[in-house]
Design an enzyme around this catalytic site. Structure first.
Site, PDB file in Angstrom:
ATOM      1  N   SER A 137       1.724   3.801  -8.839  1.00 43.54           N
ATOM      2  CA  SER A 137       0.771   3.364  -9.864  1.00 43.54           C
ATOM      3  C   SER A 137       1.498   3.221 -11.200  1.00 43.54           C
ATOM      4  CB  SER A 137      -0.407   4.346  -9.935  1.00 43.54           C
ATOM      5  OG  SER A 137      -1.475   3.802 -10.688  1.00 43.54           O
ATOM      6  N   GLU A 234       0.897  -3.934  -5.341  1.00 40.97           N
ATOM      7  CA  GLU A 234      -0.416  -3.372  -5.018  1.00 40.97           C
ATOM      8  C   GLU A 234      -1.246  -3.309  -6.299  1.00 40.97           C
ATOM      9  OE1 GLU A 234      -1.760  -0.207  -5.954  1.00 40.97           O
ATOM     10  OE2 GLU A 234      -0.045   0.343  -7.204  1.00 40.97           O
ATOM     11  N   HIS A 304      -3.150   2.346  -3.693  1.00 43.42           N
ATOM     12  CA  HIS A 304      -4.126   3.403  -3.954  1.00 43.42           C
ATOM     13  C   HIS A 304      -5.002   3.602  -2.715  1.00 43.42           C
ATOM     14  CE1 HIS A 304      -2.770   2.342  -7.967  1.00 43.42           C
ATOM     15  NE2 HIS A 304      -3.358   3.420  -8.444  1.00 43.42           N
TER      16      HIS A 304
END
Length: 330
Positions: A137, A234, A304
């Protein structure tokens, strides 16, 4: 000045060279030493504040791997949406890399704030002390910048407060623990939607991470190299038009068509609401990436999600869209 004189003056100016993107230098990056049972891990919060529950979960899961946890001095610091002042978060990162008793640096959570630290990172200190850095992230900013500037392989994997499912734990151990060995990575049987946008197979170094962070890196000295490499991406919680905007930014900032392939993880909670006037996520990804002429596929276990793999940034990899596999080449 008369128009004819002005025009003649312009013609006399030598042509400016066209801007281009040189091919990245092919080098073998430094792979940090794997962790052994009993090793100490430095736990840090380089982005957002971590709750007490999240901190406890990080301790429990990391210790469950047979490792010891050493918290950063400022791990409980808080400043609005940040885990303390920039200087405090930098201090903890540098302290962990400089501490000979710490064998790996593990981000307890992501959130926001890592990009703010990049200009202050002591890359020489980090290069002198190669060790595992792991997270995902917001940690994308640190992973790519550190591997790019020091040559040390970093790891895109679960933060300490992630849920370590059996799948996540298995791939984590394969990546960073002594005795582990990278096996071909396939989505788990219960994985969600996956599809091929452009079929093919390709090899190259792995770079990438969260789309928002990659878009934020565009135009900076911390952007990962694209040409000839495999870019993995992502995202979470972004509507299709926002995904479109960020991919459009990458297309205009980077020569995406020169990448070896693009591996798309899971874009969690990125579909439009039922009453939105919108393309679907699949239509958006196909529209923005389907004309590049390189292999592109969606639905790899990256992002995630509960069942996530751990990917080493800066090492060789082969992607095969027919088998829907990633093969790490260390």
């Amino acid at each position: 000045m008369k128009r004819r004189q002005f025009t003649q003056g312009l013609l006399a100016i030598p042509a400016l060279p066209l801007l281009n993107y040189p091919a990245p230098a092919r080098r073998r990056n430094t792979v940090p030493q794997r962790l052994k049972t009993g090793d100490t891990v430095g736990l840090v919060t380089p982005g957002s504040y971590l709750t007490d529950d999240g901190l406890q979960r990080a301790y429990t899961q990391i210790e469950g791997l047979g490792l010891k946890v050493k918290p950063g001095k400022n791990i409980r610091a808080e400043r609005g949406y940040l885990a303390g002042e920039d200087a405090q978060r930098l201090y903890d990162l540098h302290a962990m890399f400089g501490d000979p008793t710490v064998k790996a640096v593990w981000a307890a959570r992501g959130g926001y704030g890592c990009g703010r630290l990049l200009p202050g990172l002591d890359f020489e200190l980090i290069e002198r002390n190669p060790k595992i850095l792991i997270g995902y992230s917001d940690i994308t900013a640190l992973l790519n910048a550190i591997t790019l500037r020091t040559g040390i392989v970093t790891y895109h994997g679960p933060v300490g407060s992630s849920e370590f499912t059996e799948y996540t734990r298995e791939h984590l151990i394969n990546a960073i623990m002594d005795g582990g060995q990278f096996a071909p990575i396939f989505p788990p049987a219960e994985a969600g939607e996956r599809y091929v946008i452009t079929p093919g197979s390709a090899g190259g170094q792995l770079w990438g991470g969260n789309l928002s962070l990659l878009a934020a890196a565009a135009g900076t000295e911390y952007a990962p190299p694209v040409e000839g490499n495999i870019l993995f991406i992502e995202e979470i919680g972004e509507k299709p038009y926002r995904v479109d905007r960020m991919l459009t930014q990458l297309r205009q900032a980077w020569p995406l068509e020169t990448a070896a392939a693009i591996v798309l993880g899971v874009f969690a909670d990125c579909e439009a609401d039922a009453d939105d006037r919108s393309l679907t996520l699949r239509q958006t990804l196909t529209d923005r990436l389907g004309d590049l002429g390189i292999p592109v596929a969606y639905g790899f276990p990256i992002g995630h999600i509960k069942n996530m793999c751990t990917l080493p940034v800066g090492v060789g990899c082969r992607v095969d869209t027919e088998k829907f596999s990633l093969r790490i080449e260390i």
